[in-house]
Design a protein around this motif. Structure first.
Motif, PDB file in Angstrom:
ATOM      1  N   ASP A 299       0.827  -1.209   0.000  1.00  0.00           N
ATOM      2  CA  ASP A 299       0.000   0.000   0.000  1.00  0.00           C
ATOM      3  C   ASP A 299       0.864   1.262   0.000  1.00  0.00           C
TER       4      ASP A 299
ATOM      5  N   PRO B 255      -6.532  -8.967  -0.159  1.00  0.00           N
ATOM      6  CA  PRO B 255      -6.706  -8.091   1.012  1.00  0.00           C
ATOM      7  C   PRO B 255      -5.424  -7.963   1.837  1.00  0.00           C
ATOM      8  N   GLY B 256      -4.523  -8.930   1.715  1.00  0.00           N
ATOM      9  CA  GLY B 256      -3.290  -8.886   2.503  1.00  0.00           C
ATOM     10  C   GLY B 256      -2.315  -7.816   2.078  1.00  0.00           C
ATOM     11  N   TYR B 257      -2.703  -6.979   1.095  1.00  0.00           N
ATOM     12  CA  TYR B 257      -1.754  -5.966   0.603  1.00  0.00           C
ATOM     13  C   TYR B 257      -1.455  -4.916   1.664  1.00  0.00           C
ATOM     14  N   VAL B 258      -2.343  -4.808   2.662  1.00  0.00           N
ATOM     15  CA  VAL B 258      -2.162  -3.786   3.690  1.00  0.00           C
ATOM     16  C   VAL B 258      -0.871  -4.036   4.460  1.00  0.00           C
TER      17      VAL B 258
ATOM     18  N   GLU C 137      -0.974  10.544  -2.726  1.00  0.00           N
ATOM     19  CA  GLU C 137      -0.824   9.242  -2.080  1.00  0.00           C
ATOM     20  C   GLU C 137      -2.024   8.927  -1.179  1.00  0.00           C
ATOM     21  N   SER C 138      -2.480   9.941  -0.428  1.00  0.00           N
ATOM     22  CA  SER C 138      -3.650   9.739   0.422  1.00  0.00           C
ATOM     23  C   SER C 138      -4.873   9.373  -0.408  1.00  0.00           C
TER      24      SER C 138
ATOM     25  N   GLY D 177      -4.628   5.904  -1.766  1.00  0.00           N
ATOM     26  CA  GLY D 177      -4.861   4.939  -0.691  1.00  0.00           C
ATOM     27  C   GLY D 177      -6.339   4.787  -0.415  1.00  0.00           C
ATOM     28  N   GLU D 178      -7.035   5.920  -0.414  1.00  0.00           N
ATOM     29  CA  GLU D 178      -8.468   5.884  -0.138  1.00  0.00           C
ATOM     30  C   GLU D 178      -9.197   5.112  -1.235  1.00  0.00           C
TER      31      GLU D 178
ATOM     32  N   SER E 112      -8.434   1.270  -1.204  1.00  0.00           N
ATOM     33  CA  SER E 112      -8.932   0.466  -0.098  1.00  0.00           C
ATOM     34  C   SER E 112     -10.454   0.460  -0.044  1.00  0.00           C
ATOM     35  N   ASN E 113     -11.082   1.321  -0.811  1.00  0.00           N
ATOM     36  CA  ASN E 113     -12.533   1.452  -0.728  1.00  0.00           C
ATOM     37  C   ASN E 113     -13.180   1.108  -2.064  1.00  0.00           C
ATOM     38  N   PRO E 114     -13.670  -0.113  -2.208  1.00  0.00           N
ATOM     39  CA  PRO E 114     -14.248  -0.536  -3.490  1.00  0.00           C
ATOM     40  C   PRO E 114     -15.498   0.254  -3.872  1.00  0.00           C
ATOM     41  N   ASP E 115     -16.069   0.999  -2.897  1.00  0.00           N
ATOM     42  CA  ASP E 115     -17.280   1.765  -3.210  1.00  0.00           C
ATOM     43  C   ASP E 115     -16.974   3.116  -3.844  1.00  0.00           C
TER      44      ASP E 115
ATOM     45  N   ARG F 292     -11.566  14.430  -7.790  1.00  0.00           N
ATOM     46  CA  ARG F 292     -10.724  14.833  -6.662  1.00  0.00           C
ATOM     47  C   ARG F 292      -9.248  14.893  -7.041  1.00  0.00           C
TER      48      ARG F 292
ATOM     49  N   ARG G 137      -8.915  13.136   4.095  1.00  0.00           N
ATOM     50  CA  ARG G 137      -8.069  12.428   5.041  1.00  0.00           C
ATOM     51  C   ARG G 137      -8.233  12.996   6.453  1.00  0.00           C
TER      52      ARG G 137
ATOM     53  N   PRO H 144      -3.759 -12.301   9.085  1.00  0.00           N
ATOM     54  CA  PRO H 144      -4.427 -13.545   8.644  1.00  0.00           C
ATOM     55  C   PRO H 144      -3.689 -14.813   9.079  1.00  0.00           C
TER      56      PRO H 144
ATOM     57  N   LEU I  14      -7.861  -6.117  10.507  1.00  0.00           N
ATOM     58  CA  LEU I  14      -6.821  -5.196  10.027  1.00  0.00           C
ATOM     59  C   LEU I  14      -6.978  -4.828   8.565  1.00  0.00           C
ATOM     60  N   THR I  15      -7.668  -5.657   7.799  1.00  0.00           N
ATOM     61  CA  THR I  15      -7.754  -5.378   6.368  1.00  0.00           C
ATOM     62  C   THR I  15      -9.110  -4.793   5.998  1.00  0.00           C
TER      63      THR I  15
ATOM     64  N   ARG J 293     -11.595  -1.829   6.053  1.00  0.00           N
ATOM     65  CA  ARG J 293     -11.413  -0.404   6.328  1.00  0.00           C
ATOM     66  C   ARG J 293     -12.419   0.134   7.344  1.00  0.00           C
TER      67      ARG J 293
ATOM     68  N   PRO K  25      -5.890   0.142   6.034  1.00  0.00           N
ATOM     69  CA  PRO K  25      -5.789   0.105   4.570  1.00  0.00           C
ATOM     70  C   PRO K  25      -6.115   1.461   3.939  1.00  0.00           C
ATOM     71  N   GLY K  26      -5.308   1.866   2.991  1.00  0.00           N
ATOM     72  CA  GLY K  26      -5.486   3.179   2.409  1.00  0.00           C
ATOM     73  C   GLY K  26      -5.261   4.232   3.470  1.00  0.00           C
ATOM     74  N   ILE K  27      -6.314   5.009   3.771  1.00  0.00           N
ATOM     75  CA  ILE K  27      -6.190   6.009   4.828  1.00  0.00           C
ATOM     76  C   ILE K  27      -7.254   5.750   5.888  1.00  0.00           C
ATOM     77  N   SER K  28      -7.706   4.501   6.012  1.00  0.00           N
ATOM     78  CA  SER K  28      -8.857   4.213   6.878  1.00  0.00           C
ATOM     79  C   SER K  28      -8.556   4.315   8.361  1.00  0.00           C
TER      80      SER K  28
ATOM     81  N   TRP L 216       5.946  15.462   4.034  1.00  0.00           N
ATOM     82  CA  TRP L 216       5.566  16.056   2.771  1.00  0.00           C
ATOM     83  C   TRP L 216       5.850  17.540   2.712  1.00  0.00           C
TER      84      TRP L 216
END
Lengths: 414, 299
Positions: A187, A241-244, A385-386, A389-390, A393-396, A405, B68, B133, B153-154, B156, B243-246, B261
C-alpha cells in the motif's frame, strides 16, 4: 583486531605526516535495506574505502521506506547536524534545502570532470541544478514503468503469460480460480507509483505530461484519463486483502514464488530477482511500459552533500562525488541494484536481458519521461498518495469521484 | 527599614519564587511561546522552512476540505469515546474483582499491569501479528473452523476497532491499578455501616464508593484523555494508517505534512485545530472541576 587498529593508526599517522591532512569519516545516510539494495550499497562503501587517504564510509542505513527515512534526513540537516552525504530522489525533495544554502556546491568538480558530456539523459543533471549550480550527483536511473510476471504461474492456470496490460487483466479470473493472486502489491507509495505507471503506459507520454506537468484541466477531466483510473480500479479488484502493510520486496517475493501472477514495480525489483539467482526470460518476465507504451522514467537516486563545517569532510565529499560517477562504480553498483547507469559510455554486457531492454528504450529521448518526484512537490505527492490509498482500499469509491478529486489536487498544486 | 512594616507582596516567599523561576520561564517560552509560534505560522504558506508569507485561512480551508482529515477526526472520535468508556468501566470492574480478597492477587495484578510496561510500538507490532491472517485466523481455521474470518486489520470499516483493542489491552492495567489503590483507600468502616443498613453491595459501589473515588476517576480521566490525543505510534506500528487512509489519526496528519511532505503550514494548521479542540473540552471541565476542591476546603 588489535593489529588492524595499529595498522590503521600508523597508516593514518604516516599520511598525516606526509600531507598535514586528517582523514574524515563520511557518514552516508540512505534507505537501501532490501537484499539487492544492501548488496549495491556495500559496493559503494568498499569502493570508497579503497580510494585511500584514510577516509572512511560510515554506513547510516535508515530502515523503512523513503517516506520513513526522508523526515529523519531532512530534520537532521535543518537541525544543524548534517551527515556527510545522503541519498534522496532527485527532483523536488531537496528543493528548499538547496534554496536555504544547506548543500555543498559541486559545480567546480562537475566542470573539471566534464559530467555534462557523459551523463544522460540531460534531465538528470537539470534536476540537480539550481540557479546554474549543481548540488547533487545522480547515481542511477530508476524507472517505475515495469511489470514483473511469473510465467509459471500463468502456465499453472492454463493461460498464456500476458504480453501487455490488457492480457494481464483478462487472465486475472483464471489465476484467481487457482488461488493465485493476480496482482501483488503493497500500500501507500506503491499504489500511487502504480498509478503513475498506468498513466504513462496506458495513456502515453502526452497524457502523462499534460496531467502531471501542465496540470491541464481538460486532460485531467477527460475520457482518456478516465480510462487510466478505470485501470487502477481493475488493479484494485486484482489485489488480495493482505496488501495492507506489505512491503514491496515481499510483493516481489510473491511473484518469485508463484503466489502471485505479476507486480507493477520499478526496476529495483530486478535486484531482488538477481539476488535470488533468478534468470530473466526464464524464471521471470519483464514488461517495460506494461507492454503498451515503452517509456522509462528518468527519476532515480541522487546523492546530496549537506554542508559541513569541517573542511576535511568537504574534501571527502568531493572525492565521493567524483567516485560515484566513475565508470567502474557505475557498472558495479547498477548491476547489483538492477537500475540503469547514468552514463551511456560504459559496457553493460553482463546486464540481464531486462536491463538491456531498458537501456535500449533509454537511447531514444522521446521515450524518456520525467519522474513523479521531478514533477510534483512532496506536498502534492502526499495528497495524491492519500487519495490513491483511499480509492484503493474502498471498493465503493467511484472512478468519477476519484477523477474529480485528483483533478482538484493537481489544479491547486504549487 | 521602610519596607519592614508593609512587605512588598513580590518579595514574600522569595526563595520559593526564585526556585520556581526556571519552571515559569520554561512554561512561558516553551509551552506558550511555541504554541503562539504554531498558531502564527499556521496562517502562512510555509513549506519545508518556516516563512512569514501570510495566506489567511487558506491552510484551514484546505484542511477541512481534505477527506483524510475528516477520516482522522472520525477515527479519533470513535477511538476516544470507546477508549474512555471501556478503560474506565473495565478498569473499575477489574479492580473490584481484584478487591474481593482473592488468592494470587499479586500475580493477577502483575499480569494485568504488564502490558503497560510495553511501548506502543511493541504493542502495535504484537497485535499486528495476532490479527494478521496468519495469526488467530489461521489457528482457529486449523482447529477445524474453515470459514472463520477475522479481517479486522484489512477491513477499512473495522480497522479502528483493532487499534482500540490494542490500546485497551495496553492501557487498562494502569487504570485498574489506580482504581484498586482508590478502593483500598475507602475506609473499612463505611463498608461495615453499609452492611448494617442492609444496602446491597452493588448499590454501595455505585452510590457510595464511586462518588468517594472522585479524585481517582479524575486522574484516570486525565491519563486516558492525553493518551487519546497523543494516539500516533500505535497506529504507525499497527497499520501505518491503512488500509489506504482508513485508520489515519490527527497526530499522524500533522507529522506527515510537517516532516514527510514538507508542508509546515498545513501541519501547523492541523495541530492548531487539535489544540483548539482540546481547549474546548478542557476549559469547561477545569472550571467545573475547580469547585468541589474548594467545597472540600471549606467543609
Amino acid at each position: 583486531m588489535r593489529y588492524h587498529l595499529i595498522a590503521a593508526l600508523s597508516a593514518s599517522a604516516a599520511f598525516a605526516g606526509a600531507s598535514f591532512a586528517q582523514a574524515a569519516d563520511l557518514e552516508v545516510t540512505h534507505w537501501w535495506t532490501s537484499g539487492g539494495e544492501a548488496a549495491a550499497v556495500k559496493i559503494l562503501a568498499e569502493e570508497f574505502n579503497k580510494l585511500g587517504g584514510g577516509d572512511k564510509w560510515v554506513d547510516g542505513a535508515i530502515g523503512g521506506s523513503g517516506n520513513a527515512a526522508r523526515p529523519i534526513i531532512v530534520s537532521r540537516i535543518l537541525g544543524g547536524n548534517p551527515m556527510g552525504a545522503t541519498q534522496l530522489n532527485h527532483g523536488r525533495q531537496a528543493e528548499e534545502l538547496v534554496q536555504g544554502g544547506l548543500m555543498t556546491d559541486l559545480t567546480e568538480l562537475a566542470e573539471k570532470e566534464g559530467w555534462a558530456s557523459f551523463i544522460r539523459p540531460k534531465s538528470l543533471l537539470e534536476s540537480c541544478t539550481f540557479e546554474g549550480k549543481l548540488y547533487c550527483v545522480p547515481l542511477n536511473i530508476h524507472s517505475w514503468d515495469w511489470m514483473w510476471t511469473n510465467p509459471d504461474a500463468y502456465k499453472q492456470a492454463g493461460v498464456e503469460p500476458p504480453k501487455n496490460w490488457e492480457e494481464f487483466v483478462a487472465a486475472a479470473p483464471k489465476l484467481k480460480e487457482k488461488g493465485i493472486v493476480p496482482l501483488a502489491t503493497g500500500d501507500g507509495w506503491q499504489v500511487s507509483g502504480m498509478f503513475n505507471v498506468l498513466t504513462a503506459s496506458l495513456g502515453g507520454k502526452d497524457l502523462y505530461i499534460k496531467v502531471n506537468k501542465d496540470k491541464d484541466s481538460e486532460a485531467l477531466r477527460g475520457p482518456e484519463f478516465k480510462k487510466v483510473i478505470q485501470a487502477l480500479a481493475d488493479a484494485r479488484s486484482m489485489a488480495d486483502p493482505g496488501y495492507v502493510g506489505r512491503s514491496w520486496n515481499e510483493a516481489t517475493n510473491m511473484v518469485m514464488t508463484g503466489k502471485a501472477g505479476g507486480q507493477i514495480m520499478g526496476d529495483w525489483a530486478q535486484g531482488e530477482f538477481t539476488a535470488a539467482g533468478k534468470v530473466a526470460g526464464k524464471d521471470y518476465d519483464c514488461l517495460p511500459g506494461l507492454g503498451d507504451h515503452p517509456v522509462v522514467e528518468s527519476g532515480g537516486d541522487a546523492i546530496y552533500f549537506p554542508k559541513n563545517k569541517d573542511p576535511e569532510v568537504t574534501k571527502a565529499q568531493l572525492k565521493l562525488a567524483s567516485m560515484l560517477v566513475s565508470k567502474q562504480t557505475q557498472v558495479a553498483f547498477n548491476l547489483a541494484k538492477g537500475s540503469m547507469p547514468i552514463r551511456g559510455d560504459i559496457d553493460m554486457a553482463t546486464a540481464s536481458s531486462c536491463m538491456k531492454k531498458g537501456i535500449e528504450i533509454l537511447k531514444n529521448p522521446d521515450n524518456v519521461i520525467p519522474s513523479g518526484d521531478q514533477l510534483r512537490a512532496p506536498d502534492t505527492q502526499g495528497q495524491v498518495e492519500s487519495l490513491m490509498g483511499e480509492f484503493f482500499s474502498n471498493p465503493d469509491m467511484s472512478v468519477d469521484d476519484m477523477q474529480e478529486r485528483f483533478a482538484e489536487i493537481m489544479e491547486s498544486a504549487h | 527599614m521602610a519596607g519592614n512594616k508593609r512587605p512588598v507582596a513580590l518579595f514574600r516567599n522569595l526563595n520559593a519564587k526564585i526556585a520556581a523561576l526556571p519552571m515559569i520561564t520554561t512554561v512561558l517560552v516553551v509551552f506558550i511561546g511555541c504554541t503562539l509560534w504554531t498558531v502564527v505560522y499556521s496562517f502562512t504558506s510555509s513549506r519545508a522552512l518556516p516563512m512569514l508569507n501570510f495566506v489567511g485561512f487558506d491552510q484551514y480551508t484546505r484542511l477541512f476540505g481534505a477527506s483524510r482529515w475528516a477520516i482522522s477526526i472520525k477515527n479519533i472520535a470513535i477511538y476516544g469515546c470507546l477508549s474512555l468508556v471501556f478503560s474506565l468501566v473495565v478498569g473499575f470492574v477489574l479492580a473490584v474483582l481484584m478487591d474481593q480478597k482473592i488468592r494470587f492477587e499479586n500475580t493477577f495484578r502483575t499480569i494485568f499491569l504488564y502490558p503497560f510496561a510495553l511501548s506502543f510500538i511493541v504493542t502495535g507490532l504484537v497485535w499486528q501479528w495476532i490479527l494478521n491472517p496468519l495469526g488467530i485466523q489461521k489457528v482457529v481455521r486449523d482447529l477445524g473452523f474453515e470459514s472463520f474470518n477475522l479481517s479486522l486489520l484489512t477491513d477499512r470499516n473495522l480497522v479502528i476497532y483493532a487499534i482500540l483493542i490494542a490500546g485497551l489491552w495496553q492501557g487498562t492495567g494502569l487504570i485498574m491499578a489506580l482504581m484498586l489503590a482508590g478502593l483500598r483507600n475507602i475506609d473499612e468502616e463505611i463498608w461495615k455501616a453499609a452492611r448494617v443498613d442492609g444496602i446491597p453491595t452493588w448499590k454501595t459501589y455505585v452510590f457510595i464508593v464511586i462518588p468517594m473515588m472522585r479524585p481517582v476517576f479524575a486522574t484516570a480521566l486525565v491519563l486516558i484523555a492525553t493518551g487519546i490525543v497523543k494516539l500516533y505510534d500505535l497506529v504507525v506500528a499497527m497499520t501505518n494508517g491503512g488500509p489506504g487512509i482508513s485508520s489515519e489519526v490527527p497526530a499522524k496528519y500533522v507529522y506527515d505534512f510537517m516532516f514527510g511532505w514538507a508542508n509546515l503550514g498545513q501541519g501547523l494548521a492541523a495541530s492548531t485545530v487539535m489544540l483548539a479542540t482540546v481547549l474546548i473540552i478542557l476549559v469547561p471541565w477545569m472550571m467545573l472541576g475547580g469547585r468541589p476542591n474548594k467545597g472540600k476546603a471549606n467543609g
